[in-house]
Motif scaffolding. Structure first.
Motif, PDB file in Angstrom:
ATOM      1  N   LYS A  72      23.143  60.682  73.899  1.00  0.00           N
ATOM      2  CA  LYS A  72      21.851  60.708  73.211  1.00  0.00           C
ATOM      3  C   LYS A  72      20.725  60.384  74.207  1.00  0.00           C
ATOM      4  O   LYS A  72      20.887  59.557  75.105  1.00  0.00           O
ATOM      5  N   GLU A  79      26.791  64.746  66.063  1.00  0.00           N
ATOM      6  CA  GLU A  79      26.562  65.415  67.339  1.00  0.00           C
ATOM      7  C   GLU A  79      25.255  66.191  67.364  1.00  0.00           C
ATOM      8  O   GLU A  79      24.752  66.534  68.442  1.00  0.00           O
ATOM      9  N   SER A  80      24.677  66.470  66.187  1.00  0.00           N
ATOM     10  CA  SER A  80      23.426  67.234  66.154  1.00  0.00           C
ATOM     11  C   SER A  80      22.235  66.397  66.601  1.00  0.00           C
ATOM     12  O   SER A  80      21.204  66.944  66.990  1.00  0.00           O
ATOM     13  N   SER A 102      20.176  64.667  69.054  1.00  0.00           N
ATOM     14  CA  SER A 102      20.067  64.698  70.514  1.00  0.00           C
ATOM     15  C   SER A 102      19.196  63.576  71.060  1.00  0.00           C
ATOM     16  O   SER A 102      19.329  63.194  72.220  1.00  0.00           O
TER      17      SER A 102
END
Length: 692
Positions: free
Chosen positions: A592, A548-549, A551
């Motif tokens: 993303k 999830e980090s 982007s």
């Protein structure tokens, strides 16, 4: 040890092995070296001439096994040290001399871009491990653009020397094993052992050729069966002049000659295909000199070429490699004929003044210790020469790197890709100053340890742990994904990450674009790499979706290099575009921010640093017309169709007419298609603006 009584009894019971000299074998050597030389000069005509090497291997196995067997029968033992000393006297003086002269020729007559690779290969050749050096390079994706050096042909000589080193010890081992089992027939013992070696090595050659043909071609293990075939022929040969020999001889001629004319570089060789030239050579050896074919092979012109065949093989290739650097163009018919004539003349001189004198005169022939001392000293001198040469090049690269760092620290909008920005009004696209990094330093970047640590190899499907930019990721995390062309953007991503405070996670793998489609390369002889790529892509997809980090995902691929197969049987460009679309859609659906960077334009296909070095005052000769260089990028087409932002960098490589190899005093590519470190780094400024 075999006793004298046993050997005398066996000599009475069995025919004597083939005599030490057969003129037809010298003629066969002429055929072998002729195939190789003509193939190297006219590869599109004598397309399978490389089988001449296989003919040499079989002859070596035949003669060496015959000599060893004869010595065991005559004396009851084999003095391995004496055998090795004879090989040293016969082979090393001429080979070491050619290596030294070839190295000097490269230093004096060729661009500096050839020096580092030449130094490495001459050193490997002096130690007779050149085949393993080339086998390693053949499977090293980052070294695939290596150009042939003056020592490349030593791969086969290395295989032969390894054979000479191991064969007598192996035969003594076979005899020892058979004696322990109560057998006393040396001929049968050796023949049984060679049969096992033949079968096992041939089987491995077939398997290895299908798995990795480039490695298999150079490997000793996939070639030893050819020597074993010659050895087996020597042990079964009992007499010549039989009525069937004529048929056997003609079958042998057809097998060897047709192999040389019909096989091509695309043939799955060695593998089972090598049986044709190998068995053809065995047939000629067994048929003997009494046939019509044997009589032709025994004529004086054939035996003369056969006598100097070793020197012909040694000198022909350095002449082929160096001559174009002297003439300034590829070899044409007149130059090829001149090279052929020079090869024959130099080979005769080498045989007359180097090979024969040092083989028979007391300087080396008096005692084996002298031959071994010569070998150690000669090899040490050549390796020392290449080591000093390589060290000098490393020092030059270090100095160049420091000078490059200093120049890059000075703001210059016309340096690198900025020279193509019209608003900068920079003058000549190539620049008018010294190169930021010299050609040899740029070429050395193919060994860049940073990219090697971050780019997965062709075979492994595992994800590498690679982070560049700002490791803390104070402003976020992005991912760089794709094949080696994306990997060449690593310096850009590193610089961009440091400027923006981004942690950049790198997922790149050689010859593996990030897509759901299957990429197909016709040069691959098995599905191993395709399956590895598919597994790697699945792992990367899972890692990106699960992190999830991350982007933003920046993707780039060398799409024009592949054919495509899609899910559900789709093929061609549509399958390729669908594969990219599906992957991008998943990333977008996961939140993303996906960006696709256009691939670099196509080059002429040659090494760009080498072209720049050959045209220091006319770099425009290394440019490619824009219409030829800019082709459809399927990843870009798929992105635009899905409204995914594309970062098109074409205008930083090309103007309206041409795409360039040197821009703003910076060499654009480190090989034939991958960005140089300097150019990639300088793209960061432009990519940053276009990201925003």
């Amino acid at each position: 040890m075999v006793t004298a009584a046993q050997t005398r009894s066996e000599m009475r019971a069995r025919p004597r092995p083939a005599s030490d000299f057969r003129p037809d074998i010298q003629g066969l050597r002429a055929v072998a070296v002729g195939l190789v030389v003509l193939y190297h000069l006219w590869p599109t005509r004598i397309t399978g001439g490389y089988v001449g090497v296989d003919v040499f291997f079989v002859i070596s196995g035949f003669l060496i096994t015959s000599h060893i067997h004869r010595e065991i029968l005559a004396t009851g033992h084999l003095v391995v040290v004496r055998f090795w000393a004879r090989r040293i006297r016969r082979l090393l003086p001429a080979s070491l001399l050619v290596l030294v002269l070839s190295g000097l020729g490269v230093l004096l007559l060729t661009p500096s871009t050839t020096w580092a690779q030449t130094a490495r290969e001459i050193g490997a050749s002096a130690l007779y491990v050149q085949n393993w050096q080339l086998a390693t390079s053949a499977v090293d994706y980052m070294a695939l653009d290596n150009v042939p050096t003056v020592a490349q042909h030593f791969w086969s000589l290395s295989v032969e020397e390894q054979f000479y080193a191991v064969w007598p010890v192996l035969i003594l081992g076979l005899l020892a094993v058979m004696r322990l089992r109560g057998h006393r027939d040396t001929r049968r013992a050796i023949l049984a052992g060679l049969t096992v070696i033949f079968v096992v090595s041939l089987a491995w050659s077939v398997v290895s050729t299908h798995q990795d043909q480039a490695f298999a071609y150079m490997s000793t293990l996939t070639r030893v069966w050819e020597f074993a075939a010659g050895g087996m022929a020597a042990l079964v040969l009992t007499r010549v002049g039989r009525p069937a020999d004529s048929v056997l001889a003609w079958l042998g001629v057809v097998a060897v000659v047709v192999s040389g004319l019909v096989l091509t570089e695309a043939s799955l060789f060695p593998g089972w295909v090598a049986l044709f030239p190998v068995l053809g050579t065995v047939a000629l050896l067994l048929s003997g000199a009494g046939t019509r074919v044997g009589q032709v092979l025994s004529t004086r012109p054939m035996t003369f070429v056969g006598d100097i065949s070793y020197s012909i093989y040694l000198v022909h290739w350095p002449l082929i490699v160096i001559t174009p650097h002297v003439t300034g163009h590829e070899l044409a018919w007149p130059e090829k004929v001149a090279v052929l004539a020079a090869t024959l003349g130099l080979a005769w001189l080498s045989k007359t003044w180097v090979e024969d004198p040092l083989r028979v005169r007391p300087l080396l022939a008096k005692a084996p210790a002298r031959a071994f001392s010569f070998a150690v000293l000669g090899m040490a001198l050549v390796v020392g020469f290449t080591t000093a040469w390589g060290t000098s090049l490393e020092r030059r690269e270090a100095v160049a790197a420091q000078q490059t760092k200093e120049r890059l620290a000075v703001a210059d909008r016309c340096l690198g890709p900025g020279a193509l920005v019209e608003a900068n009004d920079c003058g000549p696209v190539a620049g008018d100053g010294p190169l930021v990094a010299p050609v040899e330093s740029v070429l050395a970047q193919v060994r860049d340890p940073r990219i090697r640590a971050c780019q997965q190899t062709l075979e492994s499907p595992a994800i590498l742990d690679c982070v560049v930019g700002d490791p803390s990721g104070s402003k976020g995390t992005i991912a760089l994904v794709g094949d080696s062309h994306a990997g060449a953007l690593l310096p850009m991503a590193d610089e961009l990450g440091k400027r923006r405070g981004w942690k950049v996670v790198v997922h790149t793998k050689g010859s593996c674009p990030s897509t759901d489609a299957l990429r197909v390369l016709d040069v691959e002889t098995s599905d191993e790499r395709q399956e590895s790529c598919a597994a790697y892509n699945a792992a990367v997809d899972e890692a990106i979706l699960g992190d999830e980090s991350i982007s933003m995902v920046i993707a780039s691929s060398f799409t024009r290099a592949y054919r495509w197969e899609g899910l559900g049987g789709a093929t061609g460009a549509e399958a390729g575009k669908a594969g990219f679309s599906r992957r991008y859609d998943r990333w977008v659906d996961a939140g993303k921010d996906v960006r696709v960077i256009s691939d670099v334009p196509a080059t002429s296909g040659e090494l760009v640093p080498g072209c720049i070095a050959a045209n220091p005052t006319a770099p425009e000769k290394c440019a490619v017309p824009r219409g030829t260089a800019v082709v459809e990028d399927l990843a870009v087409t798929a992105a635009r169709a899905a409204d995914i932002p594309v970062i098109d960098l074409t205008d930083l490589f090309c103007d309206q007419t041409s795409c360039y190899a040197r821009v703003g005093d910076v060499i654009v590519y480190k090989d034939s298609s991958h960005l140089s470190t300097e150019y990639s780094t300088m793209l960061a400024t432009h990519v940053e603006v276009r990201l925003d």
